[in-house]
Write an enzyme that holds these catalytic residues in place. Sequence first.
Site, PDB file in Angstrom:
ATOM      1  N   HIS A  19       0.980  -1.189   0.035  1.00  0.00           N
ATOM      2  CA  HIS A  19       0.054  -0.042  -0.063  1.00  0.00           C
ATOM      3  C   HIS A  19       0.945   1.141  -0.052  1.00  0.00           C
ATOM      4  O   HIS A  19       0.336   2.351  -0.174  1.00  0.00           O
ATOM      5  CB  HIS A  19      -0.790  -0.036   1.254  1.00  0.00           C
ATOM      6  CG  HIS A  19      -2.314   0.399   0.828  1.00  0.00           C
ATOM      7  ND1 HIS A  19      -3.117   0.355  -0.225  1.00  0.00           N
ATOM      8  CD2 HIS A  19      -3.317   0.724   1.907  1.00  0.00           C
ATOM      9  CE1 HIS A  19      -4.263   0.887  -0.146  1.00  0.00           C
ATOM     10  NE2 HIS A  19      -4.539   1.065   1.064  1.00  0.00           N
ATOM     11  N   ASN A  66      -7.088   6.419   4.120  1.00  0.00           N
ATOM     12  CA  ASN A  66      -8.339   6.698   3.925  1.00  0.00           C
ATOM     13  C   ASN A  66      -8.899   8.005   3.734  1.00  0.00           C
ATOM     14  O   ASN A  66      -9.771   8.438   3.596  1.00  0.00           O
ATOM     15  CB  ASN A  66      -9.051   5.928   4.662  1.00  0.00           C
ATOM     16  CG  ASN A  66      -9.390   4.447   4.739  1.00  0.00           C
ATOM     17  OD1 ASN A  66      -8.775   3.892   3.684  1.00  0.00           O
ATOM     18  ND2 ASN A  66      -9.617   3.621   5.523  1.00  0.00           N
ATOM     19  N   ASP A  91      -0.845   2.287  -5.451  1.00  0.00           N
ATOM     20  CA  ASP A  91      -0.987   0.947  -5.683  1.00  0.00           C
ATOM     21  C   ASP A  91      -2.417   0.454  -6.200  1.00  0.00           C
ATOM     22  O   ASP A  91      -3.267   1.102  -6.286  1.00  0.00           O
ATOM     23  CB  ASP A  91      -0.750   0.183  -4.456  1.00  0.00           C
ATOM     24  CG  ASP A  91      -1.709   0.427  -3.474  1.00  0.00           C
ATOM     25  OD1 ASP A  91      -2.761  -0.498  -3.128  1.00  0.00           O
ATOM     26  OD2 ASP A  91      -1.989   1.454  -2.938  1.00  0.00           O
ATOM     27  N   ASN A 112      -9.208   3.146  -1.269  1.00  0.00           N
ATOM     28  CA  ASN A 112      -9.848   4.099  -0.363  1.00  0.00           C
ATOM     29  C   ASN A 112      -9.158   5.589  -0.604  1.00  0.00           C
ATOM     30  O   ASN A 112      -9.813   6.362  -0.321  1.00  0.00           O
ATOM     31  CB  ASN A 112      -9.933   3.542   1.076  1.00  0.00           C
ATOM     32  CG  ASN A 112     -10.875   2.458   0.968  1.00  0.00           C
ATOM     33  OD1 ASN A 112     -11.828   2.433   0.457  1.00  0.00           O
ATOM     34  ND2 ASN A 112     -10.650   1.445   2.014  1.00  0.00           N
TER      35      ASN A 112
END
Length: 185
Positions: A19, A66, A91, A112
Site C-alpha cells: 500500500h 483513507n 498501488d 480508498n
Amino acid sequence: MKCIVGLGNPGAQYEHTRHNIGFEVVNLLAERLQAPFKQSKFKGLCAETTVNGEKVLLLKPMTYMNLSGESVKAAMDYYRLGTGDLLVVYDDLDLPPGKIRLRQKGSAGGHNGIKSIIHHLGTQEFNRIRIGIGRPDRDIYMPDYVLGRFSKEDRVKIQLAVEKSADACEAWLEKPFPVVMNLYN
C-alpha cells in the site's frame, strides 16, 4: 506549478508494504531532484523544488490512506492548482505486480485513498500512475494483503516499476501528460 502525490501510510511499520508504493516513488523522485522532504504542512510531508523554471511540490499525505483527499485538497487549494496540475501515484490490485498504467481520469476502483481524493476534489479527472501489486492467490483478508510486504520475486518487479514510475513523473515535468501516457503505457 505541478504537484506529485505519492499515497501511503505513515509509520515505520508500513514502509515497503504494498500500500506504500506511492511513497516509494515520490521518495525516489525527491532523491533524484535533490528535494528532501523537510516540511510538514497540508497534513503531509512536503518537498519543493524547481524544474525547468516551474515549481514542483512533492507530497506524502500523513493522514493514513483513507483520508488522503484531505491532504491533497489542502495543497491544491493553497496553491490554487487545477486538477491538470496534479499527478497521484498509488498501488493497484487489478494490475499484476510491477505493471504500471497511466490514466487521466477514472473511478477509484475500490482504492480508498483515491476515493478520498475524488470526494474532496469533486472530480475523477486527475492524472494518475497506478502500480500493480496483484491480488492474493488465496483467501487473505484484503487489508492484511495490501499492508503486507512483497515476496522476493515481486520485490524485483516492484523496484523496476518504482523506477519507471519516477521516470514517468520526471517526463511529466517536461511533457504533456497524454504524451507521457503514450511513452509509459
